[in-house]
Write an enzyme that holds these catalytic residues in place. Structure first.
Site, PDB file in Angstrom:
ATOM      1  N   TYR A  35     -71.962 -46.532 -28.518  1.00 44.17           N
ATOM      2  CA  TYR A  35     -71.936 -46.872 -30.218  1.00 44.17           C
ATOM      3  C   TYR A  35     -70.733 -47.868 -29.929  1.00 44.17           C
ATOM      4  CZ  TYR A  35     -74.405 -42.486 -30.322  1.00 44.17           C
ATOM      5  OH  TYR A  35     -75.316 -41.447 -30.015  1.00 44.17           O
ATOM      6  N   PRO A 182     -82.147 -35.804 -36.344  1.00 49.33           N
ATOM      7  CA  PRO A 182     -82.561 -34.630 -37.065  1.00 49.33           C
ATOM      8  C   PRO A 182     -83.170 -34.618 -38.429  1.00 49.33           C
ATOM      9  CG  PRO A 182     -80.265 -34.885 -37.342  1.00 49.33           C
ATOM     10  CD  PRO A 182     -80.589 -35.953 -36.663  1.00 49.33           C
TER      11      PRO A 182
END
Length: 258
Positions: A35, A182
């Site tokens: 990231y 999710p």
């Protein structure tokens, strides 16, 4: 992953999101070397260090940039993993990473070498717990023959349940299951049914998706990402959302979307 790290107003907003998450009771924040190639780890340290008691920052290693183009590739060679852990310790300003996850299994490096290196780093006190990401049940079992596995981070959501067997294995073994991505929306019919349930329980579709995960298994810990405080607060409110067994049954029967 979603927090901008470049200097400027977006950077300041990222710091505010991280700090607000902790204010609201978040106790686990997921990051990775990939990231921003370490920039996200540095951002979290800037925002939150010294870390409050009970806050766990988990990061991931095993992905490296390669070539002049800077493309990423899996790299689980022991020297690379060791170097990335040392760099993460420095960027996060800690002496031990309480949960260190292997971002992906490198097919060109023996699994025993990869998890064995993490086991050695744990013995040396640089790692507290070891996790895996995007693994099959067989790979999880192989890794557990070498080292205790504390967590698995696989893609999983209301409309993508490919890793249901892995979730079941984690539940049986008491291993935390951290679904990434999710919240994901698929075909129109599925979205319509989610929206209908959301309207009936006075929530947003995102909250319904997260609440479904939270009720799916006691080992599930969703890790939704956001760069906005209002989205952060919306996500966290899903913890208090109550759905009836009928609502859950309707969601359970939704088709998976490829």
């Amino acid at each position: 992953m979603r927090l901008p790290t470049e200097p400027g107003p977006a950077h300041e907003a990222s710091l505010a999101v991280a700090r607000r998450a902790v204010e609201l009771g978040v106790t686990l924040i997921d990051t990775a070397y990939m990231y921003g190639w370490g920039a996200n780890e540095e951002l979290l340290a800037e925002a939150l260090h010294p870390y409050p008691d009970g806050l766990l920052i988990t990061t991931k290693v095993g992905v490296a940039r390669s070539g002049a183009s800077g493309e990423w590739k899996l790299d689980g060679r022991p020297p690379v993993l060791r170097a990335q852990v040392e760099q993460a310790l420095r960027r996060l300003r800690v002496e031990r990473i309480e949960l260190l996850q292997l971002h992906r299994i490198d097919r060109e490096t023996p699994l025993a070498d990869q998890v064995g290196t993490l086991r050695d780093l744990r013995t040396e006190g640089k790692i507290g717990r070891i996790g895996l990401s995007e693994v099959t049940v067989d790979e999880l079992n192989q890794a557990r023959e070498i080292v205790d596995v504390a967590s698995v981070q696989n893609r999983y959501n209301l409309l993508d349940r490919e890793h249901e067997p892995v979730l079941a294995a984690c539940e049986a073994a008491g291993i935390a299951f951290l679904p990434w991505r999710p919240v994901a929306w698929g075909e129109t019919g599925a979205k319509a049914e989610i929206a209908a349930v959301a309207a009936e329980v006075d929530a947003t579709p995102t909250q319904v998706a997260l609440a479904w995960l939270l009720g799916r298994s006691p080992v599930i810990l969703p890790i939704p990402g956001t760069a906005r405080i209002d989205h952060l607060e919306e996500n966290l409110a899903a913890e208090c959302l109550e759905m009836t067994p009928v609502h859950r049954d309707r969601l359970d029967r939704l088709p998976e979307v490829a």
